[in-house]
Design a protein around this motif. Structure first.
Motif, PDB file in Angstrom:
ATOM      1  N   UNK A   5     -69.029 102.577   2.361  1.00  0.00           N
ATOM      2  CA  UNK A   5     -67.875 102.511   1.456  1.00  0.00           C
ATOM      3  C   UNK A   5     -66.738 101.725   2.103  1.00  0.00           C
ATOM      4  N   UNK A   6     -65.888 101.176   1.273  1.00  0.00           N
ATOM      5  CA  UNK A   6     -64.755 100.388   1.754  1.00  0.00           C
ATOM      6  C   UNK A   6     -63.630 101.287   2.239  1.00  0.00           C
ATOM      7  N   UNK A   7     -62.968 100.845   3.295  1.00  0.00           N
ATOM      8  CA  UNK A   7     -61.712 101.474   3.703  1.00  0.00           C
ATOM      9  C   UNK A   7     -60.580 100.921   2.857  1.00  0.00           C
ATOM     10  N   UNK A   8     -60.717  99.634   2.514  1.00  0.00           N
ATOM     11  CA  UNK A   8     -59.703  98.937   1.738  1.00  0.00           C
ATOM     12  C   UNK A   8     -60.404  98.030   0.740  1.00  0.00           C
ATOM     13  N   UNK A   9     -59.891  97.985  -0.479  1.00  0.00           N
ATOM     14  CA  UNK A   9     -60.451  97.127  -1.523  1.00  0.00           C
ATOM     15  C   UNK A   9     -59.417  96.072  -1.879  1.00  0.00           C
ATOM     16  N   UNK A  10     -59.864  94.819  -1.920  1.00  0.00           N
ATOM     17  CA  UNK A  10     -59.035  93.679  -2.295  1.00  0.00           C
ATOM     18  C   UNK A  10     -59.567  93.161  -3.621  1.00  0.00           C
ATOM     19  N   UNK A  11     -58.703  93.106  -4.626  1.00  0.00           N
ATOM     20  CA  UNK A  11     -59.075  92.519  -5.919  1.00  0.00           C
ATOM     21  C   UNK A  11     -58.197  91.297  -6.141  1.00  0.00           C
ATOM     22  N   UNK A  12     -58.837  90.173  -6.385  1.00  0.00           N
ATOM     23  CA  UNK A  12     -58.124  88.934  -6.678  1.00  0.00           C
ATOM     24  C   UNK A  12     -58.476  88.504  -8.091  1.00  0.00           C
ATOM     25  N   UNK A  13     -57.468  88.164  -8.859  1.00  0.00           N
ATOM     26  CA  UNK A  13     -57.703  87.681 -10.219  1.00  0.00           C
ATOM     27  C   UNK A  13     -56.867  86.431 -10.443  1.00  0.00           C
ATOM     28  N   UNK A  14     -57.219  85.711 -11.477  1.00  0.00           N
ATOM     29  CA  UNK A  14     -56.546  84.446 -11.776  1.00  0.00           C
ATOM     30  C   UNK A  14     -55.898  84.560 -13.156  1.00  0.00           C
ATOM     31  N   UNK A  15     -54.632  84.984 -13.179  1.00  0.00           N
ATOM     32  CA  UNK A  15     -53.927  85.006 -14.469  1.00  0.00           C
ATOM     33  C   UNK A  15     -53.515  83.580 -14.851  1.00  0.00           C
ATOM     34  N   UNK A  16     -52.534  83.431 -15.734  1.00  0.00           N
ATOM     35  CA  UNK A  16     -52.106  82.112 -16.205  1.00  0.00           C
ATOM     36  C   UNK A  16     -51.802  81.142 -15.068  1.00  0.00           C
ATOM     37  N   UNK A  17     -51.019  81.602 -14.070  1.00  0.00           N
ATOM     38  CA  UNK A  17     -50.655  80.751 -12.935  1.00  0.00           C
ATOM     39  C   UNK A  17     -50.875  81.533 -11.650  1.00  0.00           C
ATOM     40  N   UNK A  18     -51.285  80.838 -10.605  1.00  0.00           N
ATOM     41  CA  UNK A  18     -51.452  81.482  -9.308  1.00  0.00           C
ATOM     42  C   UNK A  18     -52.595  82.482  -9.311  1.00  0.00           C
ATOM     43  N   UNK A  19     -52.447  83.479  -8.461  1.00  0.00           N
ATOM     44  CA  UNK A  19     -53.443  84.545  -8.354  1.00  0.00           C
ATOM     45  C   UNK A  19     -52.718  85.872  -8.284  1.00  0.00           C
TER      46      UNK A  19
END
Length: 160
Positions: A123-137
């Protein structure tokens, strides 16, 4: 505990990864640290990992280990393992490559596409979620262990 930030460009994504790396080094990882990275193709997972590795002193290229599944990095006594499981056909393949040996005390494991290794990965100690909205991340971090909470607490001031 969780944290959300907007990442305006690639440089900001690298800087966020670097903040995570510095926080891991500051807090220490005596039992090892596992970070799961989620996001669609092109969301910046490998770019984020480049920042983490930069904090550990790596100055070379960082490419996604899509075909090799794992790329090891050593920075002095520290070990960082960068996994990309996008092309993994079956989680059992991880058992054949001795994946459990990578998740060792003192090491940091960054795992892209962890859902493809479900049932085999720790299992993860830390979870990173990256998404791409209209601009940037958009960056969303959340913890799943006490160690993850300590690291996330140390990241917040580094991200401003």
């Amino acid at each position: 505990m969780e944290l959300n930030r907007e990442l305006v460009d690639e440089e900001a994504t690298v800087a966020a990864g670097e903040a995570l790396g510095r926080a891991c080094l500051a807090v220490g990882m005596p039992a090892g640290m596992t970070v799961h990275l989620h996001g669609q193709l092109g969301a910046g997972k490998t770019t984020f990992c480049r920042g983490v590795l930069r904090a550990f002193g790596h100055r070379g290229a960082v490419k996604s280990p899509t075909y090799t599944l794992v790329e090891p990095y050593e920075a002095g006594a520290q070990r960082v393992y960068h996994f990309d499981l996008y092309r993994l056909g079956d989680p059992e393949e991880l058992e054949f490559m001795g994946v459990r040996d990578y998740f060792s005390p003192g090491s940091l494991s960054l795992v892209e596409w962890p859902e493809r290794g479900a049932g085999v990965l720790p299992p993860a100690d830390l979870v990173v979620e990256l998404s791409v909205p209209q601009r940037g991340r958009a960056l969303h971090l959340y913890t799943q262990s006490g160690q993850g909470e300590r690291v996330l607490s140390a990241i917040a001031p580094l991200l401003g």
